[in-house]
Design a protein around this motif. Structure first.
Motif, PDB file in Angstrom:
ATOM      1  N   GLU A 116      -0.487  -1.909  -3.610  1.00  8.18           N
ATOM      2  CA  GLU A 116      -1.081  -1.276  -2.436  1.00  8.18           C
ATOM      3  C   GLU A 116      -0.782   0.218  -2.382  1.00  8.18           C
ATOM      4  O   GLU A 116       0.281   0.662  -2.805  1.00  8.18           O
ATOM      5  CB  GLU A 116      -0.568  -1.951  -1.161  1.00  8.18           C
ATOM      6  CG  GLU A 116      -0.920  -3.435  -1.062  1.00  8.18           C
ATOM      7  CD  GLU A 116      -0.480  -4.052   0.241  1.00  8.18           C
ATOM      8  OE1 GLU A 116       0.002  -3.299   1.123  1.00  8.18           O
ATOM      9  OE2 GLU A 116      -0.607  -5.286   0.384  1.00  8.18           O
ATOM     10  N   THR A 130      -5.404   9.324   2.289  1.00 10.85           N
ATOM     11  CA  THR A 130      -5.898  10.137   3.399  1.00 10.85           C
ATOM     12  C   THR A 130      -6.904  11.148   2.847  1.00 10.85           C
ATOM     13  O   THR A 130      -7.161  11.180   1.637  1.00 10.85           O
ATOM     14  CB  THR A 130      -4.744  10.860   4.120  1.00 10.85           C
ATOM     15  OG1 THR A 130      -4.036  11.673   3.178  1.00 10.85           O
ATOM     16  CG2 THR A 130      -3.784   9.863   4.739  1.00 10.85           C
ATOM     17  N   TYR A 174     -10.178  -2.976   0.598  1.00 16.18           N
ATOM     18  CA  TYR A 174     -10.068  -1.733   1.349  1.00 16.18           C
ATOM     19  C   TYR A 174      -9.936  -2.074   2.824  1.00 16.18           C
ATOM     20  O   TYR A 174     -10.545  -3.031   3.308  1.00 16.18           O
ATOM     21  CB  TYR A 174     -11.320  -0.872   1.182  1.00 16.18           C
ATOM     22  CG  TYR A 174     -11.585  -0.321  -0.191  1.00 16.18           C
ATOM     23  CD1 TYR A 174     -11.027   0.891  -0.597  1.00 16.18           C
ATOM     24  CD2 TYR A 174     -12.437  -0.971  -1.079  1.00 16.18           C
ATOM     25  CE1 TYR A 174     -11.292   1.431  -1.841  1.00 16.18           C
ATOM     26  CE2 TYR A 174     -12.714  -0.446  -2.334  1.00 16.18           C
ATOM     27  CZ  TYR A 174     -12.135   0.753  -2.706  1.00 16.18           C
ATOM     28  OH  TYR A 174     -12.407   1.283  -3.949  1.00 16.18           O
ATOM     29  N   ALA A 185      -7.360   1.981   7.954  1.00 16.67           N
ATOM     30  CA  ALA A 185      -6.069   1.868   8.633  1.00 16.67           C
ATOM     31  C   ALA A 185      -6.065   2.550   9.990  1.00 16.67           C
ATOM     32  O   ALA A 185      -5.311   2.156  10.881  1.00 16.67           O
ATOM     33  CB  ALA A 185      -4.971   2.461   7.748  1.00 16.67           C
ATOM     34  N   ASP A 193      -6.372   2.078   3.449  1.00 19.58           N
ATOM     35  CA  ASP A 193      -5.445   1.248   2.684  1.00 19.58           C
ATOM     36  C   ASP A 193      -6.199   0.566   1.558  1.00 19.58           C
ATOM     37  O   ASP A 193      -7.233  -0.082   1.793  1.00 19.58           O
ATOM     38  CB  ASP A 193      -4.797   0.190   3.585  1.00 19.58           C
ATOM     39  CG  ASP A 193      -3.819   0.791   4.579  1.00 19.58           C
ATOM     40  OD1 ASP A 193      -3.302   1.882   4.308  1.00 19.58           O
ATOM     41  OD2 ASP A 193      -3.582   0.169   5.638  1.00 19.58           O
ATOM     42  N   ARG A 211      -7.921   7.321   7.270  1.00 14.48           N
ATOM     43  CA  ARG A 211      -6.811   6.782   6.481  1.00 14.48           C
ATOM     44  C   ARG A 211      -7.213   5.417   5.944  1.00 14.48           C
ATOM     45  O   ARG A 211      -7.587   4.520   6.704  1.00 14.48           O
ATOM     46  CB  ARG A 211      -5.564   6.672   7.358  1.00 14.48           C
ATOM     47  CG  ARG A 211      -4.300   6.282   6.597  1.00 14.48           C
ATOM     48  CD  ARG A 211      -3.053   6.687   7.388  1.00 14.48           C
ATOM     49  NE  ARG A 211      -3.032   6.127   8.736  1.00 14.48           N
ATOM     50  CZ  ARG A 211      -2.493   4.942   9.026  1.00 14.48           C
ATOM     51  NH1 ARG A 211      -1.939   4.203   8.080  1.00 14.48           N
ATOM     52  NH2 ARG A 211      -2.480   4.501  10.273  1.00 14.48           N
ATOM     53  N   GLU A 266      -1.858   3.910   0.184  1.00 14.09           N
ATOM     54  CA  GLU A 266      -2.540   4.473   1.356  1.00 14.09           C
ATOM     55  C   GLU A 266      -3.120   5.820   0.981  1.00 14.09           C
ATOM     56  O   GLU A 266      -2.441   6.656   0.376  1.00 14.09           O
ATOM     57  CB  GLU A 266      -1.571   4.626   2.520  1.00 14.09           C
ATOM     58  CG  GLU A 266      -2.227   5.221   3.766  1.00 14.09           C
ATOM     59  CD  GLU A 266      -1.228   5.413   4.902  1.00 14.09           C
ATOM     60  OE1 GLU A 266      -0.885   4.404   5.552  1.00 14.09           O
ATOM     61  OE2 GLU A 266      -0.800   6.577   5.120  1.00 14.09           O
ATOM     62  N   ARG A 321     -11.698  -4.921   7.256  1.00 16.85           N
ATOM     63  CA  ARG A 321     -11.220  -4.999   5.873  1.00 16.85           C
ATOM     64  C   ARG A 321     -12.336  -5.527   4.970  1.00 16.85           C
ATOM     65  O   ARG A 321     -13.104  -6.400   5.372  1.00 16.85           O
ATOM     66  CB  ARG A 321     -10.007  -5.935   5.801  1.00 16.85           C
ATOM     67  CG  ARG A 321      -9.387  -6.084   4.415  1.00 16.85           C
ATOM     68  CD  ARG A 321      -8.258  -7.105   4.456  1.00 16.85           C
ATOM     69  NE  ARG A 321      -7.571  -7.210   3.189  1.00 16.85           N
ATOM     70  CZ  ARG A 321      -6.510  -6.497   2.854  1.00 16.85           C
ATOM     71  NH1 ARG A 321      -6.015  -5.640   3.729  1.00 16.85           N
ATOM     72  NH2 ARG A 321      -5.940  -6.644   1.676  1.00 16.85           N
TER      73      ARG A 321
END
Length: 206
Positions: free
Chosen positions: A149, A153, A168, A171, A142, A140, A151, A122
C-alpha cells in the motif's frame, strides 16, 4: 478513443463482436471466462447494454487486448483537441473515466484517461492487461498493489504491472488524476489497423 464519432456503447458493440470472433470464443465461453452473463454480453454486442468500467476491464482481461481495442473509433491525424465536456464518461465502482487518446510509439501503445475517484469510495481490480501509470492532480489517493500500500497526493506518480490485483480509494475528498495504460504492440490483435475500420469479414487474427 470514443468521442463525437461514436459512443462508448456503440463502439463496444462493434468491437466486442470482432475481437470475440478473432479469439474464436462463443458468447457462452466468453461468459464463462469473464463471469459476465450471456444476456448482458448479448446486450453489449447489440448496443443496448450499459457497460461499466468493471465490465470493460473484465472483457479486456479475458480477451487479452487493450481497452482501446474495445472502445476505439479511429486513429487521430494532425492536431487533436479533446474537450473534457465532450467525452463520454465510463463509470464504475468508485471511479469515472474519460477516454482521451491512444498513442502508439515504437513497440508501445498508451491509452490516456482523465480519472476521477469519488469521495469515500474504493475501486478494486483483479488485474488486467498492461502496465498502469497514475499521476495524481488533486486530492489524496490510497493505492494497494498485490498487498503493498502507498498514499499519493497531488504531483505524485505510481506505476505497476496491471496484471496484479490492485485497488484505489479516495482517502480525502474527490481525487483527480491522469491514468495511462501501457501495452506492447504485440498485445493488440491488429497493431496497425483500428478495429472500427476493419471489414466485418476480415480473416481472424492470432
Amino acid at each position: 478513443m470514443s468521442g463525437p464519432q461514436g459512443s462508448i456503447r456503440s463502439m463496444l458493440a462493434l468491437n466486442l463482436k470482432r475481437v470475440r470472433a478473432r479469439r474464436g470464443l462463443s458468447i457462452s465461453e466468453l461468459s464463462r471466462r469473464s463471469r459476465i452473463g450471456k444476456a448482458t454480453l448479448s446486450q453489449l454486442e447489440s448496443g443496448t447494454g450499459n457497460p461499466t468500467i468493471e465490465t470493460v476491464f473484465s472483457l479486456s482481461r479475458v480477451l487479452e487486448v487493450p481497452i482501446s481495442d474495445l472502445l476505439d473509433t479511429q486513429r487521430p491525424a494532425g492536431l487533436r483537441v479533446v474537450r473534457g465536456e465532450d467525452v463520454e464518461v465510463l463509470s464504475g465502482e468508485g471511479v469515472d473515466l474519460r477516454p482521451l487518446q491512444r498513442i502508439e510509439s515504437g513497440e508501445a501503445v498508451f491509452e490516456v484517461y482523465d480519472q476521477q475517484f469519488r469521495a469515500g469510495e474504493r475501486r478494486d481490480s483483479p488485474g488486467h492487461v498492461g502496465i498502469e501509470h497514475t499521476v495524481v492532480q488533486a486530492g489524496r489517493l490510497d493505492v494497494a498493489v498485490d498487498g503493498e500500500e502507498v498514499e499519493l497526493t497531488a504531483g505524485d506518480y505510481v506505476a505497476f504491472d496491471a496484471a496484479l490485483p490492485h485497488s484505489y480509494a479516495a482517502a480525502e475528498g474527490t481525487v483527480r488524476s491522469v491514468l495511462l495504460l501501457q501495452y506492447r504492440t504485440d498485445q493488440r490483435l491488429h497493431p496497425s489497423t483500428p478495429h472500427a475500420l476493419l471489414d466485418a469479414d476480415a480473416s481472424p487474427g492470432a
